[in-house]
Scaffold this active site. Structure first.
Site, PDB file in Angstrom:
ATOM      1  N   GLU A 255      51.622  44.452  14.140  1.00  0.00           N
ATOM      2  CA  GLU A 255      51.193  45.544  14.347  1.00  0.00           C
ATOM      3  C   GLU A 255      52.083  46.453  12.967  1.00  0.00           C
ATOM      4  OE1 GLU A 255      51.485  46.817  19.357  1.00  0.00           O
ATOM      5  OE2 GLU A 255      53.357  47.316  17.985  1.00  0.00           O
ATOM      6  N   CYS A 256      50.583  46.901  13.037  1.00  0.00           N
ATOM      7  CA  CYS A 256      50.637  47.674  11.730  1.00  0.00           C
ATOM      8  C   CYS A 256      51.672  47.096  10.336  1.00  0.00           C
ATOM      9  CB  CYS A 256      51.358  49.040  11.677  1.00  0.00           C
ATOM     10  SG  CYS A 256      50.712  50.708  10.716  1.00  0.00           S
ATOM     11  N   GLY A 257      52.965  47.737   9.958  1.00  0.00           N
ATOM     12  CA  GLY A 257      53.350  46.967   9.389  1.00  0.00           C
ATOM     13  C   GLY A 257      53.919  45.722   9.132  1.00  0.00           C
TER      14      GLY A 257
END
Length: 437
Positions: free
Chosen positions: A318-320
């Protein structure tokens, strides 16, 4: 568990510092405090946990719905729950602080910046209380916590000016030692920049804990049970490896709880040089990979991930976490760092945020977190942009939000999924992920 909401007059009024002072004051009064945060946030809750000693609950109606927020509240532990609001009390959509207070039927204590005001603080509080009636909102502003207020005549003037029905609940003194440094995405994390203990103790002395406890009340029970009850795995449970360190620090307390309910969880730190643990699946939460890009580029766990992902190991980033799975990361100073190279994307950090919103995704194919046609809700907040390879495959249509490529999100390769969306476990994403292992 009784509780109350600390709502601000606006963003930047000092809600987080006020919340930490209230938590400290209640603990000094012998209360076990359960912190919580309205709206999607990973940073403020890290400060809550540093003071309260227990994870903060996330209460967001978009992510959880009313019953989900009530269930999440009731999963907390302690004598009293202190809920920090988001932005100004009435600002935002269905997940505003006011909406959360309504859904939980909790009283609101208004945090007002009193540094340059006295009677005007009372007028502000009265306006916030009366606005609820004018707007048809079931929001009860019961008191004021005066942020950056001096003692003596200043505090007395605020207290004496408040109208009947709005209590003076104390003050937070002005102090340079009560300032938390910030950066992109918000404040620095709690373990990086904890408040000075002496300054926090001094701030706690100005809080009227006796009256706060009198005003607190218990929310109503959820109207329905958790649809996931009884779904926890028995017998042979899959194992999920979860990255956890300063580069992968953005995970809801409820996510960890849900994963532990349905799987055996092994945490590992890529920054500390940990290898990838033996596991049936891997979860990479969001965080700050851009602050640790050089260390990640040489991290053993990322090279292990590249090998294992190509062999079909399910991985969810997720994201990072998605950034760490990409081919490379270019920081704002222009330096390029190799990442795991699983997903066909080059990610570049920007100086201002690229997306900030609640998100809804619709799966166009079966992926580790959803079946084709299913929808997931979450949120996105990032300062990066992804340049996708010509062979990139995307798995979600974006119903709301910005996604990784305009109206699309969810990079897929092998059995790996990377997305800019942070999902809450109420969406079912993590149950789906474990169920496919």
């Amino acid at each position: 568990m009784k509780g109350f909401v600390l709502g601000g007059t606006s963003s930047g009024v000092g809600k987080t510092v006020a919340t930490l002072a209230v938590i400290e004051a209640l603990q000094r009064a012998g209360e076990a405090v359960q912190p919580a945060k309205a709206g999607p946030d990973f940073i403020d809750p890290s400060h809550h946990e540093a003071v309260a000693g227990r994870p903060s609950r996330t209460l967001d109606l978009w992510l959880q719905g009313r019953d989900g927020a009530r269930r999440n509240y009731r999963r907390g532990e302690g004598d009293v729950c202190v809920v920090e609001g988001v932005m100004g009390l009435y600002d935002g959509d269905a997940s505003s602080t006011a909406a959360v207070a309504e859904a939980l039927d909790l009283p609101v204590v208004l945090v007002v910046d009193a540094e340059a005001g006295m009677e005007s603080v009372a007028a502000t509080a009265l306006g916030f209380r009366e606005y609820a009636d004018a707007a048809g909102r079931d929001v009860e502003v019961v008191g004021v916590l005066a942020q950056r207020a001096h003692g003596g005549r200043h505090a007395e003037g605020i207290r004496d000016a408040l109208p009947d029905g709005i209590d003076y609940l104390g003050r937070i003194p002005p102090s340079d030692d009560l300032e938390i440094p910030d950066r992109h995405l918000g404040l620095e994390m709690g373990r990086e920049s904890p408040l000075d203990p002496d300054a926090l103790a001094a701030a706690a002395e100005g809080v009227r804990t006796d009256r706060l406890l009198d005003l607190a009340r218990e929310p109503p029970r959820p109207g329905s049970g958790d649809p996931r009850d009884g779904n926890a795995a028995d017998g042979d449970r899959p194992t999920v490896a979860v990255a956890s360190d300063a580069a992968f620090a953005f995970s809801y307390a409820a996510t960890t709880e849900r994963l532990r309910a349905v799987a055996d969880v092994h945490t590992f730190s890529p920054l500390a040089g940990d290898p990838l643990p033996p596991a049936d699946g891997v979860y990479l939460p969001g965080g700050y990979p851009e602050l640790h890009a050089a260390e990640l580029a040489s991290a053993r766990a990322l090279s292990d991930l590249a090998d294992r992902a190509s062999e079909g190991l399910p991985v969810y980033g997720e994201c990072g976490g998605m950034i760490a799975l990409s081919e490379s990361l270019i920081t704002t100073d222009g330096d390029a760092h190799e990442m795991a190279g699983v997903l066909p994307a080059e990610v570049e950090m920007r100086d201002r945020y690229q997306a900030l919103d609640h998100v809804e995704l619709r799966a166009t194919r079966d992926v580790p977190t959803a079946a084709a046609g299913e929808r997931l809700r979450g949120h996105e907040f990032h300062y990066s942009r992804a340049d996708l390879g010509s062979d990139a495959r995307l798995a979600f249509d974006v119903v709301r939000g910005d996604g990784v490529d305009g109206d699309r999100d969810g990079l897929v390769e092998y059995r790996t999924l990377g997305t800019y969306c942070h999902c809450h476990p109420e969406s079912g994403a993590f149950d789906a992920f474990v169920g496919r292992l």
